[in-house]
Write an enzyme that holds these catalytic residues in place. Structure first.
Site, PDB file in Angstrom:
ATOM      1  N   CYS A 135       7.612 -40.195 -13.585  1.00 32.90           N
ATOM      2  CA  CYS A 135       5.951 -40.470 -13.847  1.00 32.90           C
ATOM      3  C   CYS A 135       5.403 -40.580 -12.625  1.00 32.90           C
ATOM      4  CB  CYS A 135       6.136 -41.740 -14.590  1.00 32.90           C
ATOM      5  SG  CYS A 135       6.679 -42.979 -13.683  1.00 32.90           S
ATOM      6  N   GLY A 189      10.084 -43.037 -10.673  1.00 32.62           N
ATOM      7  CA  GLY A 189       8.642 -43.402 -10.037  1.00 32.62           C
ATOM      8  C   GLY A 189       8.725 -42.694  -8.631  1.00 32.62           C
ATOM      9  N   THR A 190       8.584 -41.399  -8.407  1.00 35.57           N
ATOM     10  CA  THR A 190       8.802 -40.937  -7.290  1.00 35.57           C
ATOM     11  C   THR A 190       7.803 -41.247  -6.249  1.00 35.57           C
ATOM     12  OG1 THR A 190       7.514 -38.892  -8.076  1.00 35.57           O
ATOM     13  CG2 THR A 190      10.058 -38.853  -8.157  1.00 35.57           C
ATOM     14  N   ASN A 191       6.686 -41.740  -6.318  1.00 32.84           N
ATOM     15  CA  ASN A 191       5.822 -42.151  -5.270  1.00 32.84           C
ATOM     16  C   ASN A 191       6.784 -43.386  -4.502  1.00 32.84           C
ATOM     17  OD1 ASN A 191       3.931 -40.566  -6.653  1.00 32.84           O
ATOM     18  ND2 ASN A 191       2.601 -42.198  -7.136  1.00 32.84           N
ATOM     19  N   ASP A 192       7.068 -44.394  -5.198  1.00 31.50           N
ATOM     20  CA  ASP A 192       7.911 -45.375  -4.524  1.00 31.50           C
ATOM     21  C   ASP A 192       9.125 -44.754  -3.985  1.00 31.50           C
ATOM     22  OD1 ASP A 192       6.435 -47.631  -4.094  1.00 31.50           O
ATOM     23  OD2 ASP A 192       6.501 -48.200  -6.263  1.00 31.50           O
ATOM     24  N   GLY A 203      -8.258  -7.554   4.016  1.00 31.97           N
ATOM     25  CA  GLY A 203      -8.994  -7.758   5.346  1.00 31.97           C
ATOM     26  C   GLY A 203      -8.361  -8.254   6.541  1.00 31.97           C
ATOM     27  N   ARG A 205      -3.260   3.021   8.480  1.00 35.36           N
ATOM     28  CA  ARG A 205      -3.505   1.869   7.627  1.00 35.36           C
ATOM     29  C   ARG A 205      -2.447   1.095   7.503  1.00 35.36           C
ATOM     30  NH1 ARG A 205      -4.814   4.585   1.909  1.00 35.36           N
ATOM     31  NH2 ARG A 205      -6.044   2.719   1.795  1.00 35.36           N
ATOM     32  N   SER A 245      12.760 -43.557 -15.818  1.00 37.12           N
ATOM     33  CA  SER A 245      11.657 -42.850 -15.563  1.00 37.12           C
ATOM     34  C   SER A 245      11.577 -43.041 -13.902  1.00 37.12           C
ATOM     35  CB  SER A 245      10.255 -43.603 -16.147  1.00 37.12           C
ATOM     36  OG  SER A 245       9.192 -42.682 -15.640  1.00 37.12           O
ATOM     37  N   TYR A 279      11.788 -34.916 -19.665  1.00 42.32           N
ATOM     38  CA  TYR A 279      10.077 -34.684 -19.803  1.00 42.32           C
ATOM     39  C   TYR A 279       9.569 -35.013 -18.419  1.00 42.32           C
ATOM     40  CZ  TYR A 279       9.628 -39.711 -19.604  1.00 42.32           C
ATOM     41  OH  TYR A 279       9.672 -40.901 -19.394  1.00 42.32           O
ATOM     42  N   ARG A 284       4.399 -50.006 -18.900  1.00 48.42           N
ATOM     43  CA  ARG A 284       5.029 -50.779 -17.662  1.00 48.42           C
ATOM     44  C   ARG A 284       4.668 -51.876 -17.304  1.00 48.42           C
ATOM     45  NH1 ARG A 284       4.448 -48.390 -11.633  1.00 48.42           N
ATOM     46  NH2 ARG A 284       2.389 -49.562 -11.946  1.00 48.42           N
ATOM     47  N   MET A 288      -5.613  -6.857   8.232  1.00 45.33           N
ATOM     48  CA  MET A 288      -5.403  -5.929   9.207  1.00 45.33           C
ATOM     49  C   MET A 288      -6.084  -4.645   9.324  1.00 45.33           C
ATOM     50  SD  MET A 288      -1.299  -6.641   9.352  1.00 45.33           S
ATOM     51  CE  MET A 288      -1.127  -7.120   7.792  1.00 45.33           C
ATOM     52  N   HIS A 292     -16.145  -9.283   1.265  1.00 47.76           N
ATOM     53  CA  HIS A 292     -15.126 -10.419   1.606  1.00 47.76           C
ATOM     54  C   HIS A 292     -15.104 -11.894   1.254  1.00 47.76           C
ATOM     55  CE1 HIS A 292     -13.168 -13.355   4.476  1.00 47.76           C
ATOM     56  NE2 HIS A 292     -12.193 -12.223   4.585  1.00 47.76           N
ATOM     57  N   ARG A 351      -3.704  -1.403  -6.557  1.00 50.42           N
ATOM     58  CA  ARG A 351      -2.775  -2.701  -6.505  1.00 50.42           C
ATOM     59  C   ARG A 351      -3.180  -3.448  -7.436  1.00 50.42           C
ATOM     60  NH1 ARG A 351      -5.976  -4.633  -0.935  1.00 50.42           N
ATOM     61  NH2 ARG A 351      -7.844  -4.076  -2.084  1.00 50.42           N
ATOM     62  N   LYS A 381       0.860  -1.176   0.026  1.00 52.05           N
ATOM     63  CA  LYS A 381      -0.054   0.008  -0.131  1.00 52.05           C
ATOM     64  C   LYS A 381       0.996   1.370  -0.140  1.00 52.05           C
ATOM     65  CE  LYS A 381      -3.755  -0.484   2.387  1.00 52.05           C
ATOM     66  NZ  LYS A 381      -4.240  -0.810   3.545  1.00 52.05           N
ATOM     67  N   ARG A 418      -0.015 -48.222 -16.920  1.00 57.35           N
ATOM     68  CA  ARG A 418       0.084 -49.092 -16.182  1.00 57.35           C
ATOM     69  C   ARG A 418      -0.905 -50.249 -16.416  1.00 57.35           C
ATOM     70  NH1 ARG A 418      -1.085 -46.108 -10.561  1.00 57.35           N
ATOM     71  NH2 ARG A 418      -2.912 -45.544 -12.185  1.00 57.35           N
TER      72      ARG A 418
HETATM   73  P1  ADP Z   1      -7.862  -2.324   3.396  1.00 59.38           P
HETATM   74  O1  ADP Z   1      -6.200  -2.743   3.398  1.00 59.38           O
HETATM   75  O2  ADP Z   1      -8.616  -3.128   4.396  1.00 59.38           O
HETATM   76  O3  ADP Z   1      -8.247  -2.153   2.213  1.00 59.38           O
HETATM   77  P2  ADP Z   1      -7.309   0.551   3.800  1.00 59.38           P
HETATM   78  O4  ADP Z   1      -6.374   0.864   4.571  1.00 59.38           O
HETATM   79  O5  ADP Z   1      -7.405   0.741   2.333  1.00 59.38           O
HETATM   80  O6  ADP Z   1      -7.922  -0.946   4.190  1.00 59.38           O
HETATM   81  O7  ADP Z   1      -8.837   1.382   4.215  1.00 59.38           O
HETATM   82  C1  ADP Z   1      -9.987   0.980   4.470  1.00 59.38           C
HETATM   83  C2  ADP Z   1     -11.118   1.942   3.808  1.00 59.38           C
HETATM   84  O8  ADP Z   1     -10.735   3.226   4.504  1.00 59.38           O
HETATM   85  C3  ADP Z   1     -10.916   1.923   2.371  1.00 59.38           C
HETATM   86  O9  ADP Z   1     -12.179   2.040   1.789  1.00 59.38           O
HETATM   87  C4  ADP Z   1     -10.102   3.328   2.112  1.00 59.38           C
HETATM   88  O10 ADP Z   1     -10.270   4.043   0.876  1.00 59.38           O
HETATM   89  C5  ADP Z   1     -10.480   4.193   3.428  1.00 59.38           C
HETATM   90  N1  ADP Z   1      -9.475   5.171   3.666  1.00 59.38           N
HETATM   91  C6  ADP Z   1      -8.076   4.840   3.979  1.00 59.38           C
HETATM   92  N2  ADP Z   1      -7.457   5.985   4.246  1.00 59.38           N
HETATM   93  C7  ADP Z   1      -8.430   7.192   4.099  1.00 59.38           C
HETATM   94  C8  ADP Z   1      -8.317   8.445   3.979  1.00 59.38           C
HETATM   95  N3  ADP Z   1      -7.036   9.216   4.589  1.00 59.38           N
HETATM   96  N4  ADP Z   1      -9.106   9.371   3.823  1.00 59.38           N
HETATM   97  C9  ADP Z   1     -10.466   8.560   3.298  1.00 59.38           C
HETATM   98  N5  ADP Z   1     -10.605   7.450   3.379  1.00 59.38           N
HETATM   99  C10 ADP Z   1      -9.430   6.338   3.748  1.00 59.38           C
HETATM  100 MG    MG Z   2      -7.866  -0.856   0.811  1.00 57.57          MG
HETATM  101 MG    MG Z   3       6.175 -48.111  -7.994  1.00 53.60          MG
END
Ligand code: ADP
Ligand code: MG
Ligand code: MG
Length: 902
Positions: free
Chosen positions: A857, A791-794, A100, A91, A789, A877, A625, A102, A462, A346, A21, A569
């Site tokens: 194999c 035979g990596t299981n055995d 989601g 953040r 060949s 192969y 085989r 942290m 989520h 991202r 980020k 086989r």
């Molecule tokens: P996550 O990694 O869970 O996406 P973020 O750090 O991106 O968490 O933030 C969660 C939400 O808060 C996002 O929708 C982000 O756009 C919003 N947000 C984060 N910082 C700011 C800010 N400085 N002003 C307005 N909205 C923010």
């Molecule tokens: Mg975000």
């Molecule tokens: Mg065998």
């Protein structure tokens, strides 16, 4: 030590130090996009903090304060001030995206007095108090560890008491009441909301650092194999407000459609809302454009309609970001009173289908190279694409429809609890996890499930995001169902009650939910996937063959791009209804003559199998085989025979004619004879017993018959004018004398057949390397083999001394959990031990015979990391199951790109 970087000091290359980020915010600042000013505390600071057991590293706090003063200068606001307060968000952001995992805290810097300042300054007390109550709420759950529900409860209570339908309907007075109620919640937990903004900041930074080790983060890292020692960065960003009225809002956009990969801006937004409101699913988000509309928001105006200028600016930024990053981007934006800000970019998560389409189209657009495209799609995404779809022609009963969040179809037993899901899966069941909505606490259950169904949440909820990342089918936002997780059932559209244990089918490609098991069909490869795999074929140097026991499998493998059979086989051919009795006759034979007679009957059957194999793989090598398992596998188990004898004896008691008695007695004798043979064949450790070439040496007629059948089939197919390359493989060789002796007799048989037919066929003779001794003496063995060949299981069983089934059932999973082993060695090739043997065998084998053909194999032949290893040690192969062939083609190309051969 520099712990803090302002956004204009960093760049996208500094991901390890600034987190994903932070590096993104820095890069966007650098290229002139509208990012609110801010700074990043490095991952190094986090690592240091955790190492010191929760103490700020030296100089960090001073640098943070310095940076805050800087922010005050830039924004002209001041932190904690009564009339013009600076607010920030705190953040987290690890080097690898952990969605989601942290939590972010918004509006930091507000307190009882600055809230008044904010109200005055913006002339919008409602907004100020709303921001304040959000801060107290987020701070309470994230930093103070007070359950979220406590706050939700208060909010709901006050909303109800003043008749507000949604959060937006709350009046200033109601919001003040909420703030008071929240503070009361703190007190009930023996805590207090800190009024000093620097106190807030310090606590928040600590909380982000510490969240690196919360359970959800640890689980996510474990599932995704992310190292535990990276640490997270902390981003402090000047707040911009999407909740300042109808000319404000917040949203997310993907530069291309993350479901299909189509090149079209795709996203959702909420007017007059802040931060996480979009993802939380509290209000239905609007589509940003016509293209992004869903059934749920078809009636709502789009961003393009409401704020056309902002929309076109967003479009421009999206294009710029995509060109800059040369990949599809997932963008967070906020509009504050008609001004657009970008808060995050991202690489966007995408479905497997989208990944392939985007990679191929970006090559066609000239944005990336073929090599980059091949590296952008993961082998497991290709695997996902070969997952089943609902058979459109099958009869089915649709009981609900939701959002098609992650494609593919899943059939499974309904389960409502993530722990229970894991439990059922461990007991061998397939499950579909059904939840009102998911949170990071459900991840282990989602991981275990075949598919996911939720009643709430949108395409960026989520459940949707995580399912797409995991490649699991998901239907989300399915408001036609009512889920009662605690009671263990859901009610469908037509009132049908579906309980835990009932089976449903979900179709993440269409959003449909069906009652019962709907037949699924396997997709074939075509379109962009085929293009991508063709590029992979151009790049890879490893050959790809398939393990196939039937001609049908061979045809399928060829469709998927296999260039030969690495293992056919023969024993499976003896289990057919018409063959097993003859096979038993052969085993029961008391004399060589009797055995020859039975083999004589088996020969034409084997021959016809081989004919089909050679036809299916015309132009390519086919390794057959010779018989490998111990003979007792073809006979009924001892217990069954004992039981049968007892039953017959009971019957004998009740027989009422001499003739009947004679019949029964005869049967008893025959069964006793089988029992005698079974007992004679009984071994303490059959897997290390009388099998493979050991059988072939003691009963040479069996292998002779098989070789005769192979060569006769080859002659027949050759006469049809087809090009064929038979390869005869002897299993379980441990000493070169075994191979030498067998080769002498078998070659005679083959040549005899060829001479008889007056046909020339270029066949190879070789062996499996599956006994450690064979690997260690490969130079001697290679004197009698044209090919090896692995035979990596055995080979894995014998190298570790693990009996595979016992180890997997009893302790391997635990071993991996305890980090005694990094992986299950039967899944991922053990490079250090088994790999070492392979290395030795390749080297020694080729020393004796430079043109020795070497492949693998075992099941590892279809596993990407093992394929990489095979490439690195110079195998010719890999051979894997037909459905893994496309995966192997891609993995082999990626290995070639990462480790070019000299
Ligand atoms: P996550 O990694 O869970 O996406 P973020 O750090 O991106 O968490 O933030 C969660 C939400 O808060 C996002 O929708 C982000 O756009 C919003 N947000 C984060 N910082 C700011 C800010 N400085 N002003 C307005 N909205 C923010
Ligand atoms: Mg975000
Ligand atoms: Mg065998």
């Amino acid at each position: 030590m520099k712990w803090v970087y302002f956004f204009d000091e960093g760049s996208m290359e500094m991901k390890d130090l600034l987190g994903g980020k932070g590096a993104g915010l820095a890069e966007m600042t650098r290229i002139g996009l509208p990012v609110p000013p801010g700074f990043t505390i490095t991952t190094e600071a986090c690592r240091e903090y955790l190492k010191k057991g929760g103490e700020f590293p030296e100089g960090l706090w001073e640098q943070v304060r310095e940076a805050m003063r800087n922010l005050e200068d830039i924004t002209g606001k001041s932190f904690g001030s009564e009339d013009n307060p600076l607010l920030v968000s705190v953040r987290s952001g690890a080097p690898i995206s952990m969605p989601g995992m942290m939590d972010t805290i918004l509006n930091l810097g507000l307190n009882d007095s600055s809230v008044l300042g904010l109200a005055k300054q913006t002339d919008n007390p409602r907004f100020a108090w709303d921001s304040y109550r959000r801060l107290i709420q987020m701070f309470g759950s994230v930093v103070m560890g007070i359950p979220r529900d406590e706050f939700e409860e208060q909010l709901e209570r006050i909303k109800e008491s003043c008749g507000a339908k949604t959060d937006v309907d709350l009046t200033v007075d109601a919001l003040k009441e909420v703030v008071e109620a929240y503070k009361e919640v703190y007190r009930r937990y023996g805590k207090e909301f800190p009024q000093d903004p620097y106190r807030q900041l310090e606590y928040a930074i600590r909380a982000v650092f510490e969240s690196w080790n919360n359970e959800r983060a640890i689980t996510y890292r474990k599932i995704n194999k992310i190292p535990d020692d990276l640490g997270t960065a902390v981003n402090i960003v000047t707040m911009v407000f999407g909740n300042m009225g109808e000319d404000s809002g917040t949203g997310v956009a993907f530069t291309r459609d993350p479901r299909s990969g189509e090149k079209h801006l795709y996203g959702e937004f909420l007017p007059n809302a802040q931060g996480e409101d979009v993802v939380a699913g509290i209000r239905t988000p609007h589509a940003i454009n016509e293209y992004s509309k869903q059934d749920a928001n078809r009636h709502l105006p789009t961003l393009e309609e409401l704020m056309p200028d902002i929309y076109s600016e967003l479009l421009e930024i999206a294009e710029k970001l995509e060109r800059h990053y040369r990949d599809m981007q997932d963008i967070e934006f906020t509009i504050e009173r008609g001004k657009l800000y970008i808060l995050q970019t991202r690489s966007g998560k995408r479905t497997a289908r989208a990944a392939v389409r985007i990679a191929v189209e970006m090559v066609n657009e000239g944005l990336i190279t073929k090599e980059e495209a091949v590296l952008r799609v993961t082998p497991s995404q290709v695997d996902t694409l070969l997952h089943p779809q609902v058979d459109p022609s099958a009869p089915k009963r649709e009981i609900a429809k939701g959002l098609a969040a992650s494609p593919g179809a899943a059939v499974g037993t309904v389960v409502f609890d993530p722990d229970r899901a894991v439990e059922l899966v461990e007991s061998g069941k397939k499950v579909v996890l059904v939840r009102p909505e998911t949170t990071p606490d459900d991840i282990h259950g989602m991981h275990a499930a075949e598919g996911i169904l939720t009643a709430r949440g949108g395409m960026t909820s989520h459940a949707a995001v995580v399912a797409r990342a995991m490649g699991k089918p998901a239907v989300v936002g399915c408001e036609e169902i009512k889920v009662y997780p605690r009671e263990g059932y859901f009610v469908a559209r037509d009132g049908a009650m579906v309980k835990e244990g009932d089976v449903i089918t979900i179709d993440g490609t269409t959003g449909s939910v069906y009652l019962g098991e709907v037949p699924l069909i396997m997709p074939s490869i075509g379109g962009e996937l085929e293009t991508l795999l063709k590029w992979a074929d151009e790049i890879r140097t490893l050959g790809i063959r398939a393990n196939a026991d039937t001609p049908e499998q061979a045809y399928r493998a060829r469709e998927f791009g296999a260039e030969g059979i690495g293992l056919a086989r023969t024993e499976h051919m003896f289990f057919g209804e018409d063959r097993l009795p003859i096979m038993r006759e052969m085993i029961m034979a008391r004399t060589r003559e009797e055995r020859m007679a039975a083999l004589e009957k088996l020969l034409p059957m084997q021959r016809s199998d081989f004919v089909e194999f050679f036809r299916a793989m015309e132009g390519y090598p086919v390794i057959i085989r010779l018989l490998d398992p111990p003979l007792h596998e073809f006979l009924p188990p001892r217990e069954e025979l004992l039981e049968k004898i007892n039953e017959l004896k009971m019957k004998l008691l009740k027989a009422d004619s001499l003739k009947e008695m004679d019949g029964i007695i005869h049967e008893i004798q025959a069964t006793e004879e089988v029992l005698r043979v079974v007992t004679a064949l009984q071994e303490f450790n059959p897997m290390l017993g009388f099998r493979g070439c050991r059988l072939g040496l003691i009963y040479p007629e069996i292998y002779e018959m098989q070789v005769r059948a192979i060569i006769q089939a080859a002659i027949q197919v050759k006469k049809e004018g087809r090009e064929i390359y038979p390869e005869i493989m002897i299993p379980l060789v441990g000493h070169s004398n075994e191979l030498r002796t067998l080769r002498e007799t078998l070659e005679k048989v083959a040549d005899e057949e060829l001479k008889k037919a007056d046909v020339e066929i270029d066949y190879k003779f070789g062996t499996m390397i599956e006994v450690p001794r064979a690997a260690l003496t490969a130079d001697e063995i290679a004197r009698y083999a044209e090919f090896f060949s692995f035979g990596t299981n055995d080979l894995t069983q014998m190298t570790f001394g693990y009996s595979r089934d016992d180890a997997q059932a009893k302790f391997l999973a635990k071993y991996v959990e305890m980090k005694v082993l990094p992986e299950d060695p039967f899944r991922v090739l053990d490079r250090g031990g088994v790999g070492q043997l392979i290395r030795i065998a390749v080297e020694k084998g080729r020393k004796t015979k430079p043109d020795l053909e070497v492949g693998i194999c075992g099941e590892h032949g279809g596993e990407p990391s093992s394929i990489e290893f095979c490439h690195m040690v110079g195998l010719d192969y890999v051979s894997c199951s037909p459905y893994r062939v496309p995966v192997a083609r891609l993995a082999a190309a990626q290995a070639a790109l990462r480790h070019p051969r000299r």
